[in-house]
Design a protein around this motif. Structure first.
Motif, PDB file in Angstrom:
ATOM      1  N   VAL A  28       7.519   1.659 -12.072  1.00 24.95           N
ATOM      2  CA  VAL A  28       8.620   0.889 -11.504  1.00 24.95           C
ATOM      3  C   VAL A  28       9.947   1.273 -12.158  1.00 24.95           C
ATOM      4  O   VAL A  28      10.971   1.403 -11.483  1.00 24.95           O
ATOM      5  CB  VAL A  28       8.357  -0.633 -11.632  1.00 24.95           C
ATOM      6  N   ASP A  29       9.957   1.489 -13.471  1.00 22.84           N
ATOM      7  CA  ASP A  29      11.193   1.830 -14.180  1.00 22.84           C
ATOM      8  C   ASP A  29      11.792   3.166 -13.760  1.00 22.84           C
ATOM      9  O   ASP A  29      12.950   3.448 -14.077  1.00 22.84           O
ATOM     10  CB  ASP A  29      10.967   1.830 -15.689  1.00 22.84           C
ATOM     11  N   ASP A  30      11.037   4.003 -13.049  1.00 23.96           N
ATOM     12  CA  ASP A  30      11.561   5.290 -12.564  1.00 23.96           C
ATOM     13  C   ASP A  30      12.429   5.122 -11.323  1.00 23.96           C
ATOM     14  O   ASP A  30      13.151   6.041 -10.943  1.00 23.96           O
ATOM     15  CB  ASP A  30      10.407   6.247 -12.239  1.00 23.96           C
ATOM     16  N   PHE A  31      12.369   3.968 -10.668  1.00 22.89           N
ATOM     17  CA  PHE A  31      13.091   3.748  -9.415  1.00 22.89           C
ATOM     18  C   PHE A  31      14.534   3.349  -9.683  1.00 22.89           C
ATOM     19  O   PHE A  31      14.814   2.517 -10.550  1.00 22.89           O
ATOM     20  CB  PHE A  31      12.399   2.660  -8.582  1.00 22.89           C
TER      21      PHE A  31
ATOM     22  N   GLU B  36       0.838  -1.205   0.000  1.00 26.54           N
ATOM     23  CA  GLU B  36       0.000   0.000   0.000  1.00 26.54           C
ATOM     24  C   GLU B  36       0.872   1.254   0.000  1.00 26.54           C
ATOM     25  O   GLU B  36       0.615   2.202  -0.756  1.00 26.54           O
ATOM     26  CB  GLU B  36      -0.912  -0.021   1.228  1.00 26.54           C
ATOM     27  N   MET B  37       1.909   1.283   0.839  1.00 27.13           N
ATOM     28  CA  MET B  37       2.796   2.446   0.926  1.00 27.13           C
ATOM     29  C   MET B  37       3.514   2.679  -0.404  1.00 27.13           C
ATOM     30  O   MET B  37       3.551   3.808  -0.904  1.00 27.13           O
ATOM     31  CB  MET B  37       3.809   2.236   2.056  1.00 27.13           C
ATOM     32  N   VAL B  38       4.065   1.620  -0.980  1.00 29.42           N
ATOM     33  CA  VAL B  38       4.794   1.752  -2.242  1.00 29.42           C
ATOM     34  C   VAL B  38       3.859   2.226  -3.356  1.00 29.42           C
ATOM     35  O   VAL B  38       4.181   3.165  -4.098  1.00 29.42           O
ATOM     36  CB  VAL B  38       5.467   0.416  -2.617  1.00 29.42           C
ATOM     37  N   LEU B  39       2.704   1.614  -3.476  1.00 29.97           N
ATOM     38  CA  LEU B  39       1.759   1.993  -4.531  1.00 29.97           C
ATOM     39  C   LEU B  39       1.235   3.420  -4.349  1.00 29.97           C
ATOM     40  O   LEU B  39       1.080   4.155  -5.326  1.00 29.97           O
ATOM     41  CB  LEU B  39       0.603   0.997  -4.584  1.00 29.97           C
TER      42      LEU B  39
ATOM     43  N   ARG C 117       9.124  -6.506  -4.250  1.00 30.59           N
ATOM     44  CA  ARG C 117       9.457  -7.484  -5.296  1.00 30.59           C
ATOM     45  C   ARG C 117       8.188  -8.065  -5.912  1.00 30.59           C
ATOM     46  O   ARG C 117       8.117  -8.287  -7.119  1.00 30.59           O
ATOM     47  CB  ARG C 117      10.326  -8.597  -4.724  1.00 30.59           C
ATOM     48  N   ARG C 118       7.188  -8.301  -5.083  1.00 25.72           N
ATOM     49  CA  ARG C 118       5.913  -8.837  -5.574  1.00 25.72           C
ATOM     50  C   ARG C 118       5.180  -7.841  -6.464  1.00 25.72           C
ATOM     51  O   ARG C 118       4.290  -8.220  -7.218  1.00 25.72           O
ATOM     52  CB  ARG C 118       5.026  -9.247  -4.403  1.00 25.72           C
ATOM     53  N   LEU C 119       5.546  -6.552  -6.379  1.00 27.63           N
ATOM     54  CA  LEU C 119       4.933  -5.508  -7.211  1.00 27.63           C
ATOM     55  C   LEU C 119       5.710  -5.277  -8.504  1.00 27.63           C
ATOM     56  O   LEU C 119       5.401  -4.352  -9.249  1.00 27.63           O
ATOM     57  CB  LEU C 119       4.854  -4.191  -6.426  1.00 27.63           C
TER      58      LEU C 119
ATOM     59  N   VAL D  75      14.567   8.008  -7.134  1.00 28.07           N
ATOM     60  CA  VAL D  75      13.845   7.902  -8.399  1.00 28.07           C
ATOM     61  C   VAL D  75      14.335   8.947  -9.395  1.00 28.07           C
ATOM     62  O   VAL D  75      14.897   9.971  -9.015  1.00 28.07           O
ATOM     63  CB  VAL D  75      12.319   8.076  -8.187  1.00 28.07           C
ATOM     64  N   GLU D  76      14.078   8.662 -10.671  1.00 27.22           N
ATOM     65  CA  GLU D  76      14.268   9.652 -11.724  1.00 27.22           C
ATOM     66  C   GLU D  76      12.900  10.252 -12.008  1.00 27.22           C
ATOM     67  O   GLU D  76      11.934   9.527 -12.248  1.00 27.22           O
ATOM     68  CB  GLU D  76      14.819   9.005 -12.981  1.00 27.22           C
ATOM     69  N   THR D  77      12.825  11.588 -11.971  1.00 26.53           N
ATOM     70  CA  THR D  77      11.548  12.264 -12.185  1.00 26.53           C
ATOM     71  C   THR D  77      11.785  13.685 -12.662  1.00 26.53           C
ATOM     72  O   THR D  77      12.835  14.284 -12.385  1.00 26.53           O
ATOM     73  CB  THR D  77      10.705  12.281 -10.888  1.00 26.53           C
ATOM     74  N   ASP D  78      10.803  14.221 -13.358  1.00 30.05           N
ATOM     75  CA  ASP D  78      10.838  15.623 -13.754  1.00 30.05           C
ATOM     76  C   ASP D  78      10.206  16.517 -12.693  1.00 30.05           C
ATOM     77  O   ASP D  78      10.202  17.740 -12.844  1.00 30.05           O
ATOM     78  CB  ASP D  78      10.098  15.812 -15.087  1.00 30.05           C
TER      79      ASP D  78
END
Length: 127
Positions: free
Chosen positions: A39-42, A26-29, A63-65, A94-97
């Motif tokens: 996920v690819d942004d992490f 829940e926290m991750v999502l 990992r399950r996510l 993370v990579e983000t704009d």
């Protein structure tokens, strides 16, 4: 694209494996949704857990996510007198704009009280 660190925390009602996996997922999502992340942004994620949580590694929930290729690390939180029990924290790189000021750090359940100084604390009522 910038590299940013995003924090999150959640509190468990009890040290039960399924409950741990549910609360950490829940926290991750929620952190992903609040910041428009995939996920690819992490780049990496560090999880810490208080010493009263031993039923499962918090990283297993990630990992399950789909975080299987993302470096994940679990560590023990410092044992400070009067600290909140049954808490899992995370720091995600993370990579983000998003500008730093627009990052939303996610604090759920009882852990919302940990950072009441943040203007965008997200509190989810216990169900």
């Amino acid at each position: 694209m910038a590299v940013r660190a995003i924090r999150g925390a959640t509190q468990l009602e009890a040290d039960v494996r399924d409950h741990m996996l549910e609360r950490v997922a829940e926290m991750v999502l929620d952190l992903m949704e609040a910041n428009g992340l995939e996920v690819d942004d992490f780049i990496s994620v560090i999880f810490t857990a208080t010493s009263d949580l031993v039923s499962e590694f918090p990283a297993y929930a990630a990992r399950r996510l789909g975080f299987g290729e993302i470096p994940l690390l679990c560590a023990r939180e410092l044992e400070i007198e009067r600290s909140m029990p049954r808490v899992v924290r995370m720091m995600a790189h993370v990579e983000t704009d998003l500008p730093r000021a627009d990052i939303t750090h996610v604090y759920l359940h009882g852990a919302a009280a940990l950072r009441s100084d943040l203007s965008r604390v997200r509190s989810v009522p216990d169900q």
